[in-house]
Design a protein around this motif. Structure first.
Motif, mmCIF file in Angstrom:
data_model
loop_
_atom_site.group_PDB
_atom_site.id
_atom_site.type_symbol
_atom_site.label_atom_id
_atom_site.label_comp_id
_atom_site.label_asym_id
_atom_site.label_seq_id
_atom_site.Cartn_x
_atom_site.Cartn_y
_atom_site.Cartn_z
ATOM 1 N N ASN A 38 2.531 -6.847 5.215
ATOM 2 C CA ASN A 38 1.256 -7.367 4.709
ATOM 3 C C ASN A 38 0.279 -6.241 4.410
ATOM 4 O O ASN A 38 -0.426 -6.264 3.396
ATOM 5 C CB ASN A 38 0.618 -8.330 5.714
ATOM 6 C CG ASN A 38 1.283 -9.682 5.734
ATOM 7 O OD1 ASN A 38 2.151 -9.981 4.918
ATOM 8 N ND2 ASN A 38 0.883 -10.509 6.674
ATOM 9 N N GLU A 39 0.240 -5.254 5.299
ATOM 10 C CA GLU A 39 -0.703 -4.153 5.133
ATOM 11 C C GLU A 39 -0.412 -3.367 3.854
ATOM 12 O O GLU A 39 -1.339 -2.906 3.178
ATOM 13 C CB GLU A 39 -0.647 -3.229 6.355
ATOM 14 C CG GLU A 39 -1.160 -3.880 7.634
ATOM 15 C CD GLU A 39 -0.166 -4.811 8.335
ATOM 16 O OE1 GLU A 39 -0.556 -5.408 9.349
ATOM 17 O OE2 GLU A 39 0.998 -4.940 7.877
ATOM 18 N N GLU A 40 0.858 -3.249 3.489
ATOM 19 C CA GLU A 40 1.216 -2.560 2.250
ATOM 20 C C GLU A 40 0.811 -3.378 1.022
ATOM 21 O O GLU A 40 0.340 -2.824 0.024
ATOM 22 C CB GLU A 40 2.720 -2.262 2.230
ATOM 23 C CG GLU A 40 3.126 -1.266 3.301
ATOM 24 C CD GLU A 40 4.616 -1.200 3.521
ATOM 25 O OE1 GLU A 40 5.126 -0.074 3.672
ATOM 26 O OE2 GLU A 40 5.274 -2.268 3.558
ATOM 27 N N VAL A 41 0.981 -4.692 1.103
ATOM 28 C CA VAL A 41 0.551 -5.571 0.007
ATOM 29 C C VAL A 41 -0.963 -5.499 -0.146
ATOM 30 O O VAL A 41 -1.489 -5.368 -1.261
ATOM 31 C CB VAL A 41 1.009 -7.028 0.223
ATOM 32 C CG1 VAL A 41 0.469 -7.934 -0.882
ATOM 33 C CG2 VAL A 41 2.522 -7.120 0.303
ATOM 34 N N LEU A 42 -1.679 -5.561 0.969
ATOM 35 C CA LEU A 42 -3.144 -5.497 0.914
ATOM 36 C C LEU A 42 -3.620 -4.148 0.376
ATOM 37 O O LEU A 42 -4.594 -4.085 -0.382
ATOM 38 C CB LEU A 42 -3.737 -5.773 2.295
ATOM 39 C CG LEU A 42 -3.521 -7.194 2.823
ATOM 40 C CD1 LEU A 42 -3.971 -7.304 4.269
ATOM 41 C CD2 LEU A 42 -4.217 -8.217 1.937
ATOM 42 N N PHE A 43 -2.927 -3.069 0.731
ATOM 43 C CA PHE A 43 -3.266 -1.756 0.193
ATOM 44 C C PHE A 43 -3.039 -1.730 -1.321
ATOM 45 O O PHE A 43 -3.886 -1.254 -2.074
ATOM 46 C CB PHE A 43 -2.438 -0.664 0.873
ATOM 47 C CG PHE A 43 -2.669 0.704 0.299
ATOM 48 C CD1 PHE A 43 -3.868 1.374 0.517
ATOM 49 C CD2 PHE A 43 -1.693 1.325 -0.463
ATOM 50 C CE1 PHE A 43 -4.083 2.631 -0.016
ATOM 51 C CE2 PHE A 43 -1.899 2.581 -0.997
ATOM 52 C CZ PHE A 43 -3.100 3.238 -0.770
ATOM 53 N N ALA A 44 -1.915 -2.261 -1.760
ATOM 54 C CA ALA A 44 -1.628 -2.310 -3.206
ATOM 55 C C ALA A 44 -2.700 -3.120 -3.929
ATOM 56 O O ALA A 44 -3.169 -2.722 -5.010
ATOM 57 C CB ALA A 44 -0.247 -2.910 -3.448
ATOM 58 N N LEU A 45 -3.088 -4.248 -3.356
ATOM 59 C CA LEU A 45 -4.138 -5.058 -3.967
ATOM 60 C C LEU A 45 -5.444 -4.275 -4.068
ATOM 61 O O LEU A 45 -6.106 -4.285 -5.118
ATOM 62 C CB LEU A 45 -4.352 -6.350 -3.177
ATOM 63 C CG LEU A 45 -3.292 -7.432 -3.362
ATOM 64 C CD1 LEU A 45 -3.369 -8.471 -2.255
ATOM 65 C CD2 LEU A 45 -3.434 -8.087 -4.733
ATOM 66 N N SER A 46 -5.815 -3.575 -3.000
ATOM 67 C CA SER A 46 -7.076 -2.824 -3.015
ATOM 68 C C SER A 46 -7.036 -1.680 -4.028
ATOM 69 O O SER A 46 -8.053 -1.333 -4.612
ATOM 70 C CB SER A 46 -7.409 -2.287 -1.618
ATOM 71 O OG SER A 46 -6.559 -1.215 -1.259
#
Length: 91
Positions: A38-46
């Motif tokens: 999840n943290e990688e997805v959220l980083f990609a989104l940001s």
């Protein structure tokens, strides 16, 4: 690190929906075969102005790079691992 996916929440106006939609576009929806946290997805989104399509493409390139570093292995036909197919899937 965590992993989650909820197919009933694909509303891209919320952060949880953006996370789920990005996972859906990436094809990372199977809890028993998790590809990114999840943290990688959220980083990609940001990093991509919370655009789910750009974020999924960004993560796909990241996964392609990850699997490109692995080599195919064949142990006299008894056991084999073909990582190049995984790399090709994300390009």
């Amino acid at each position: 690190m965590s992993w989650s996916y909820d197919s009933s929440d694909l509303d891209t106006s919320t952060l949880s929906g953006q996370l789920n939609a990005t996972r859906f576009l990436l094809g990372d929806t199977n809890a028993s075969d998790q590809r990114v946290e999840n943290e990688e997805v959220l980083f990609a989104l940001s990093q991509n102005s919370y655009n789910t399509y750009k974020s999924a493409a960004w993560l796909a390139r990241s996964l392609a790079s990850k699997y490109a570093n692995r080599v195919d292995v064949d142990l006299d036909g008894a056991l084999s691992a073909t990582y190049s197919q995984l790399q090709e899937h994300y390009t």
